[in-house]
Motif scaffolding. Structure first.
Motif, PDB file in Angstrom:
ATOM      1  N   CYS A  62      -4.870 -44.793  47.290  1.00 31.83           N
ATOM      2  CA  CYS A  62      -6.473 -44.237  46.473  1.00 31.83           C
ATOM      3  C   CYS A  62      -5.986 -44.420  44.798  1.00 31.83           C
ATOM      4  O   CYS A  62      -5.285 -44.699  44.424  1.00 31.83           O
ATOM      5  CB  CYS A  62      -6.595 -42.325  46.596  1.00 31.83           C
ATOM      6  SG  CYS A  62      -5.393 -41.527  46.090  1.00 31.83           S
ATOM      7  N   VAL A  63      -6.651 -43.984  44.203  1.00 33.36           N
ATOM      8  CA  VAL A  63      -6.846 -44.083  42.369  1.00 33.36           C
ATOM      9  C   VAL A  63      -5.015 -43.482  42.490  1.00 33.36           C
ATOM     10  O   VAL A  63      -5.103 -43.454  41.507  1.00 33.36           O
ATOM     11  CB  VAL A  63      -7.922 -43.505  42.040  1.00 33.36           C
ATOM     12  CG1 VAL A  63      -7.580 -43.425  40.419  1.00 33.36           C
ATOM     13  CG2 VAL A  63      -9.205 -43.915  42.207  1.00 33.36           C
ATOM     14  N   GLU A  64      -5.243 -41.940  42.200  1.00 35.15           N
ATOM     15  CA  GLU A  64      -4.029 -41.252  41.588  1.00 35.15           C
ATOM     16  C   GLU A  64      -2.533 -42.162  42.552  1.00 35.15           C
ATOM     17  O   GLU A  64      -1.844 -41.880  42.281  1.00 35.15           O
ATOM     18  CB  GLU A  64      -3.505 -39.893  42.366  1.00 35.15           C
ATOM     19  CG  GLU A  64      -5.271 -39.066  41.541  1.00 35.15           C
ATOM     20  CD  GLU A  64      -5.422 -38.988  39.524  1.00 35.15           C
ATOM     21  OE1 GLU A  64      -3.837 -39.908  39.501  1.00 35.15           O
ATOM     22  OE2 GLU A  64      -6.413 -39.197  39.724  1.00 35.15           O
ATOM     23  N   LEU A  67      -2.775 -45.154  40.197  1.00 32.96           N
ATOM     24  CA  LEU A  67      -2.272 -44.858  39.376  1.00 32.96           C
ATOM     25  C   LEU A  67      -0.354 -44.798  39.310  1.00 32.96           C
ATOM     26  O   LEU A  67       0.315 -45.138  38.413  1.00 32.96           O
ATOM     27  CB  LEU A  67      -2.471 -43.878  38.421  1.00 32.96           C
ATOM     28  CG  LEU A  67      -4.517 -44.288  38.076  1.00 32.96           C
ATOM     29  CD1 LEU A  67      -5.120 -42.744  37.515  1.00 32.96           C
ATOM     30  CD2 LEU A  67      -4.357 -45.521  37.306  1.00 32.96           C
ATOM     31  N   GLU A  71       1.680 -46.985  36.621  1.00 38.10           N
ATOM     32  CA  GLU A  71       1.968 -46.423  35.754  1.00 38.10           C
ATOM     33  C   GLU A  71       3.717 -47.116  34.762  1.00 38.10           C
ATOM     34  O   GLU A  71       3.803 -47.996  34.244  1.00 38.10           O
ATOM     35  CB  GLU A  71       2.630 -44.994  35.243  1.00 38.10           C
ATOM     36  CG  GLU A  71       2.647 -44.418  34.194  1.00 38.10           C
ATOM     37  CD  GLU A  71       3.080 -43.095  34.012  1.00 38.10           C
ATOM     38  OE1 GLU A  71       3.188 -42.273  32.806  1.00 38.10           O
ATOM     39  OE2 GLU A  71       3.129 -42.740  34.868  1.00 38.10           O
ATOM     40  N   LEU A 169      -4.130 -46.314  32.535  1.00 38.63           N
ATOM     41  CA  LEU A 169      -4.645 -45.506  33.346  1.00 38.63           C
ATOM     42  C   LEU A 169      -5.338 -44.747  33.409  1.00 38.63           C
ATOM     43  O   LEU A 169      -6.211 -43.832  34.139  1.00 38.63           O
ATOM     44  CB  LEU A 169      -3.176 -44.951  33.555  1.00 38.63           C
ATOM     45  CG  LEU A 169      -1.835 -45.495  33.599  1.00 38.63           C
ATOM     46  CD1 LEU A 169      -0.505 -44.880  33.335  1.00 38.63           C
ATOM     47  CD2 LEU A 169      -1.872 -46.419  35.064  1.00 38.63           C
ATOM     48  N   GLY A 170      -5.722 -43.638  32.017  1.00 41.50           N
ATOM     49  CA  GLY A 170      -6.783 -43.072  31.762  1.00 41.50           C
ATOM     50  C   GLY A 170      -7.836 -43.545  32.005  1.00 41.50           C
ATOM     51  O   GLY A 170      -9.267 -43.434  32.554  1.00 41.50           O
ATOM     52  N   ARG A 173      -8.779 -43.770  35.651  1.00 41.85           N
ATOM     53  CA  ARG A 173      -8.526 -42.465  36.323  1.00 41.85           C
ATOM     54  C   ARG A 173     -10.047 -42.289  36.172  1.00 41.85           C
ATOM     55  O   ARG A 173     -10.820 -41.887  37.400  1.00 41.85           O
ATOM     56  CB  ARG A 173      -8.115 -41.344  35.524  1.00 41.85           C
ATOM     57  CG  ARG A 173      -7.894 -40.012  36.219  1.00 41.85           C
ATOM     58  CD  ARG A 173      -6.778 -39.153  35.367  1.00 41.85           C
ATOM     59  NE  ARG A 173      -5.725 -39.350  36.640  1.00 41.85           N
ATOM     60  CZ  ARG A 173      -4.714 -39.980  35.727  1.00 41.85           C
ATOM     61  NH1 ARG A 173      -4.922 -40.366  34.543  1.00 41.85           N
ATOM     62  NH2 ARG A 173      -3.625 -39.693  36.765  1.00 41.85           N
ATOM     63  N   GLU A 174     -10.653 -42.168  34.987  1.00 45.16           N
ATOM     64  CA  GLU A 174     -12.313 -42.262  35.408  1.00 45.16           C
ATOM     65  C   GLU A 174     -13.105 -43.010  36.137  1.00 45.16           C
ATOM     66  O   GLU A 174     -13.864 -42.647  36.495  1.00 45.16           O
ATOM     67  CB  GLU A 174     -12.133 -42.189  33.440  1.00 45.16           C
ATOM     68  CG  GLU A 174     -14.526 -42.115  33.536  1.00 45.16           C
ATOM     69  CD  GLU A 174     -14.237 -42.243  31.647  1.00 45.16           C
ATOM     70  OE1 GLU A 174     -15.529 -42.977  31.455  1.00 45.16           O
ATOM     71  OE2 GLU A 174     -13.523 -42.703  31.253  1.00 45.16           O
ATOM     72  N   PRO A 177     -12.979 -44.338  40.656  1.00 47.70           N
ATOM     73  CA  PRO A 177     -13.583 -44.261  41.840  1.00 47.70           C
ATOM     74  C   PRO A 177     -15.146 -44.076  41.968  1.00 47.70           C
ATOM     75  O   PRO A 177     -15.370 -43.807  43.017  1.00 47.70           O
ATOM     76  CB  PRO A 177     -13.465 -42.429  41.496  1.00 47.70           C
ATOM     77  CG  PRO A 177     -11.719 -42.158  40.528  1.00 47.70           C
ATOM     78  CD  PRO A 177     -12.222 -43.787  39.603  1.00 47.70           C
TER      79      PRO A 177
END
Length: 198
Positions: A62-64, A67, A71, A169-170, A173-174, A177
């Motif tokens: 998943c995205v999280e 990331l 990182e 990363l921001g 995250r946006e 998805p």
């Protein structure tokens, strides 16, 4: 470290026979929509080059979870990362190519020359803290055309490893998805670029 290669994230349990034989597809325990090939460079004609030995196996994340895994890779202070801004509608793929693999990327000549100049560009200081910049974000503009890297004319942002990784990363995250991502890998080598697949 546990027997699993991704001890940092929760994984879907695999049947006992897959654990015993070491096979079976790995996936995080969440809505895994991103095909992560962490240590492979996707080259032209579907070929791939392993860039770490031994390479970590492919995994769906998943995205999280992506990331969380990405990182520390982005924060490597000795690595220059140039990233073309992912589109607001997301990307179908986001592949990192080290500068020595650019010639085998299949990019059109004008995009290849543009990428080579970005990798060689002096970066100066981070626009947030003044430390030496190692990340460059190439922004989209009003006239950016899908699949044409040379048309990214929205400006450039320069960052140190800490601020550059936070910025990228921001954005991911946006925007990630919004569609399934068929190919994502980690940065490798001393310098290279993240190229969006439209």
């Amino acid at each position: 470290m546990s027997g699993e290669p991704y001890s940092e994230i929760p994984l879907q349990p695999r049947p006992w026979w897959q654990r015993l034989l070491g096979g079976g597809a790995l996936a995080c325990a969440h809505a895994a929509t991103i095909a992560l090939l962490p240590d492979e460079a996707p080259l032209r004609n579907g070929r791939r080059a392993a860039v770490r030995q031994p390479p970590r196996p492919p995994i769906r994340v998943c995205v999280e979870c992506l990331l969380a895994l990405l990182e520390p890779e982005l924060k490597a202070p000795e690595r220059r990362v140039v990233a073309f801004e992912p589109g607001a509608e997301g990307v179908a793929g986001y592949r990192f190519l080290e500068q020595d693999h650019l010639g085998d990327s299949g990019l059109p000549a004008e995009d290849l020359i543009h990428c080579q100049s970005l990798v060689a560009e002096p970066l100066g200081g981070c626009q947030q803290c003044g430390q030496p910049a190692v990340h460059l974000l190439v922004k989209r503009g009003a006239m950016t055309e899908p699949g044409k890297l040379v048309s990214f004319r929205g400006g450039k942002e320069y960052y140190c490893a800490a601020h550059g990784s936070a910025r990228l990363l921001g954005l991911l995250r946006e925007r990630l998805p919004k569609r399934a991502v068929a190919c994502f890998n980690f940065p490798y080598g001393e310098r290279g670029l993240y190229l969006p697949g439209e």
